[in-house]
Design a protein around this motif. Structure first.
Motif, short mmCIF file in Angstrom:
data_model
loop_
_atom_site.label_atom_id
_atom_site.label_comp_id
_atom_site.label_asym_id
_atom_site.label_seq_id
_atom_site.Cartn_x
_atom_site.Cartn_y
_atom_site.Cartn_z
N GLY A 84 37.10 63.26 67.57
CA GLY A 84 37.94 61.98 67.41
C GLY A 84 38.97 62.25 66.31
O GLY A 84 40.06 61.88 66.58
N ASN A 109 41.55 64.65 67.77
CA ASN A 109 42.41 64.04 68.56
C ASN A 109 43.29 63.17 68.16
O ASN A 109 44.64 63.12 68.49
CB ASN A 109 41.66 63.33 69.85
CG ASN A 109 40.87 64.37 71.00
OD1 ASN A 109 41.72 65.35 70.89
ND2 ASN A 109 39.91 64.19 71.28
N TYR A 110 42.84 62.38 66.86
CA TYR A 110 43.73 61.57 66.35
C TYR A 110 44.92 62.53 65.35
O TYR A 110 45.99 61.91 65.69
CB TYR A 110 42.79 60.64 65.24
CG TYR A 110 43.69 59.60 64.85
CD1 TYR A 110 44.01 58.48 65.40
CD2 TYR A 110 44.13 59.43 63.39
CE1 TYR A 110 44.64 57.26 64.90
CE2 TYR A 110 44.91 58.58 62.92
CZ TYR A 110 45.16 57.46 63.41
OH TYR A 110 45.73 56.57 62.94
N GLN A 144 37.47 57.69 72.54
CA GLN A 144 38.42 58.22 71.69
C GLN A 144 39.33 57.13 70.96
O GLN A 144 39.75 56.17 71.59
CB GLN A 144 39.46 59.12 72.80
CG GLN A 144 38.87 60.49 73.12
CD GLN A 144 38.50 61.38 72.07
OE1 GLN A 144 39.16 61.61 70.95
NE2 GLN A 144 37.47 62.03 72.11
#
Lengths: 424, 369
Positions: free
Chosen positions: A185, A188-189, B73
């Motif tokens: 996470g 990806n952020y 996500q």
């Protein structure tokens, strides 16, 4: 009134005390400034020359300043390409006793180039792509050590020429955080934000007519994501093969070496009957070529420059018939007979233009180019002379490419002018 | 628009024993402005990052509306981290600065313009839309940054210490703006700060965390008037509440030279584990200066008087023993009439206003009565 001034630094330079800390940074007189910065910043930033170095000074909240200082120190210890923090200065007051913002002082990275400087010069059209490649490598390296950036952008990065490519350095760690390991996470952020910021920055250049119309802003942003994912997968992904194919272990390591990484730890497991082997790198370290060159010659250069220099070292060994000699000895001779004479042949006043390893790389390129044109092998000394006269002399000084000279404040019509005197 | 639910959500960092966030149970209503507050290391930012998808959840779940987002996500959670990045692009118009993320996402031009215009109206930026950021003041630039988040129309806004980077003046201005804007937009907002004043002035409700554990959640008024334990009592309020632990005899606490009768419910709540003691708290403004010898009065030696115009505070020590102090200080604080201030070195007698004593178990710190 500076009696409360407090300097926190690993090695405080007494000369720091001579700077006008009782004046807000935006009002510092031209005679102490080396330059005004170019680019987008939320804070007031100024460059000064002190004890032979150039320092970047940024006004910022006290707690944020200490935090960023500490983070940059830790990143430096982890050997991640980032600016070197000098210290934090707090307790500033002006002549009337009013409190002034704390400042973070960092060392200016020599021969570094802000992306805006690269776009304002006329460069090869694939500059943007090469910058993105460099940024992807930096982001992967940061993520490998557990650093979450939180604000990846071209503005928060500095670039250095690295042979035909660039290497990227982290400049702004304000929003960052070091973790033991990053979650998908977090990674990806960071990537998603990087993509958005880069596209935004390119759109801004386009709006300011500083970007070739052919450049596809969104395509470049997407390329970053793609490059990052490829590299991350190559460096951390697992490979499966049948137990007989043991050569694949070496092949895997070599592939990572070619990408510029050393494998510090490789995990190898087999399934129950031992027919399938699974390998996965657990620890990878950047700098495969630069580490090797450093061990052989003591030269501390960037990865792709090192690759180029090592190739030349190999050619030297072959040309002198010394492939079977100790590599150390050959490297020593190459340094003394090839590298140093070439670099020293550049007149002193032109050495501020590029780093020595970059000059060497460009001389090799130039020799190839003029040899082809002449239809014969041009000896190195002749190639250097030609390079100095025809190429280097016409290049800008990049040792401290900082921004605007202090006397030349931007005109009021310039959309960027307020970035020199307004924070936020 | 959506609710947010932390359902026994837990985060344990690898290699640590104590969870950074321990079984957090918290339900945030649709449109609510909830502030997570607590000292450094209390788990507030970790909680926010768990909601954002930036921290793994090792136990329990997180829901946005009815949707379990525990393993979703960050970019697919329909949330916006506001103020993470508010560098404005100098060559782009204010409208483009607000809408560029939609352009990247391939939103049709007409829709971008419409959303940007709506946001600009709320933000009072309509007349600046076609100008460059250079034409804006510092506060207006902050609003453009807010506009970037608004045009994305997320279900939840997340803000992690958004004001920490601003100078004091802009901080107070922006605080008011964010709070009023959030009410106009009605978007569920989770806001993290270490500053209890910020929490009290901005939040519909406040959740106080300490050492990874939720201490209390409630409106600013509830937190102030009825702290659930000693930690919350000491954390909320400025200047801080005076708190001390005293011997109890015959249902009376011995504070300095005074015997203070405890409420029945409080006295009944004391258990053997408390060892015959009780923790009492009273705010600086809950004390009245009285003539010496008044019933229930105890004496304070004045070490400092702070005059603030409309207010004045005495900082001093409790006479005749007993450990009583406000917050991290070792001083008792009494709010006094600014027109009638004692001198340093004087002794004043004070009583606690009726019903304004907070009592806690000496053993557990939990509220009694």
């Amino acid at each position: 009134m500076t009696h409360n001034l407090q300097i926190t630094a690993a090695r405080p330079d007494p000369a720091l005390l001579d700077l006008p800390w009782d004046t807000p940074l935006i009002s510092w007189p031209d005679d102490v400034l080396a330059a005004l910065p170019r680019g987008i910043s939320r804070h007031v930033v100024r460059f000064v020359r002190l004890s032979g170095r150039v320092l970047a000074i940024k006004e910022i909240g006290e707690s944020v300043a200490y935090r960023e200082y500490e983070l940059l120190r830790r990143l430096n210890r982890l050997d991640v390409p980032s600016v070197v923090p000098v210290g934090v200065i707090t307790g500033r007051r002006d002549a009337n006793g009013e409190r002034l913002e704390a400042v973070l002082v960092t060392e200016h990275l020599q021969f570094s180039l802000p992306y805006r400087a690269l776009f304002s010069q006329s460069l090869r059209p694939d500059t943007a792509t090469r910058l993105i490649d460099a940024l992807a490598v930096l982001l992967v390296r940061l993520h490998l050590v557990g650093f979450y950036w939180g604000d990846v952008s071209l503005s928060n990065t500095l670039f250095r020429r690295d042979a035909e490519t660039f290497s990227a350095y982290l400049v702004d760690a304000e929003t960052g955080d070091l973790h033991r390991e990053l979650t998908p996470g977090q990674r990806n952020y960071d990537i998603d934000l990087a993509r958005t910021n880069i596209i935004g920055e390119l759109m801004d250049l386009a709006a300011g007519e500083m970007l070739d119309e052919e450049v596809d802003e969104v395509g470049i942003g997407d390329a970053l994501v793609e490059r990052y994912n490829e590299l991350w997968e190559a460096l951390t992904g697992a490979e499966y093969f049948v137990a007989d194919d043991r050569w694949r272990v070496d092949a895997h390591i070599e592939r990572l070496n070619r990408l510029g990484f050393d494998v510090g730890e490789l995990e190898m497991t087999t399934d129950i009957d031992g027919t399938t082997v699974r390998i996965q790198p657990k620890v990878v370290d950047a700098g495969h070529h630069s580490n090797r060159l450093f061990r052989l010659t003591g030269l501390d250069v960037q990865e792709n420059q090192a690759r180029r220099l090592l190739n030349d070292l190999d050619s030297y060994a072959a040309a002198t018939g010394r492939q079977n000699d100790s590599e150390q000895l050959v490297a020593h001779d190459w340094l003394r007979k090839v590298f140093e004479p070439t670099v020293n042949a550049v007149p002193r006043d032109l050495r501020r233009k590029l780093e020595p390893a970059q000059i060497f790389h460009e001389v090799l390129d130039h020799r190839w180019f003029i040899s082809e044109r002449a239809g014969r092998d041009i000896p190195l000394p002749e190639a250097v002379a030609s390079y100095v006269e025809d190429v280097l002399r016409h290049r800008p000084d990049e040792k401290s490419l900082l921004g605007l000279p202090p006397g030349e404040r931007p005109s009021e019509d310039d959309p960027e002018s307020d970035y020199f005197h307004l924070s936020t | 628009m959506a609710t947010v639910t932390f359902d026994k959500a837990t985060r344990v960092y690898p290699g640590t024993e104590r969870p950074a966030v321990d079984q957090l149970d918290l339900h945030i209503e649709d449109g609510e402005f909830l502030v997570l507050v607590g000292p450094s290391g209390c788990g507030k930012s970790t909680s926010l990052r768990m909601l954002a998808g930036l921290e793994d959840v090792n136990g329990g779940a997180i829901l946005i509306g009815d949707r379990d987002v525990t393993d979703v996500q960050p970019k697919d959670r329909d949330i916006a981290m506001v103020f993470q990045n508010y560098a404005l692009y100098p060559h782009m118009s204010v409208a483009d600065n607000m809408g560029f993320a939609l352009k990247i996402a391939g939103t049709p031009k007409a829709e971008i313009r419409q959303r940007v215009e709506e946001a600009a109206k709320i933000l009072d930026l309509t007349e600046y839309l076609d100008r460059k950021p250079k034409a804006l003041s510092g506060g207006q630039r902050q609003r453009v940054a807010m506009g970037r988040a608004i045009v994305r129309q997320p279900q939840v806004f997340l803000m992690d210490e958004p004001l920490s980077n601003l100078d004091a003046k802009l901080r107070v201005q922006t605080r008011t703006q964010i709070a009023s804007l959030q009410r106009r937009l009605g978007v569920t907002t989770v806001y993290v700060t270490h500053d209890q004043t910020e929490a009290l002035t901005m939040g519909d409700r406040i959740a106080v965390l300490s050492a990874g554990v939720l201490q209390q959640v409630g409106t600013p008024r509830e937190m102030y008037d009825k702290p659930a334990n000693v930690f919350v009592a000491g954390f909320i309020g400025s200047p801080a509440m005076n708190i001390g632990t005293f011997d109890v005899t015959d249902g009376k606490a011995q504070v300095g030279g005074a015997s203070i009768t405890l409420d029945r419910a409080v006295a009944d709540g004391i258990t053997p584990a408390d060892g015959g003691r009780v923790t009492l708290g009273f705010r600086p403004e809950s004390l009245d200066v009285v003539s010496s010898g008044s019933e229930g009065a105890f004496e304070v030696d004045v070490t400092l008087v702070e005059e603030l115009g409309s207010d004045a505070f005495v900082y001093g020590t409790l006479k005749n023993g007993g450990d009583l102090h406000a917050g991290d200080s070792n001083q008792v604080i009494v709010r006094i009439d600014p027109r009638n201030v004692p001198d340093k070195g004087d002794t004043i007698s004070v009583t606690i206003k009726p019903e304004q004593t907070h009592a806690f178990s000496a053993a557990t710190g939990e509220r009694l009565g």
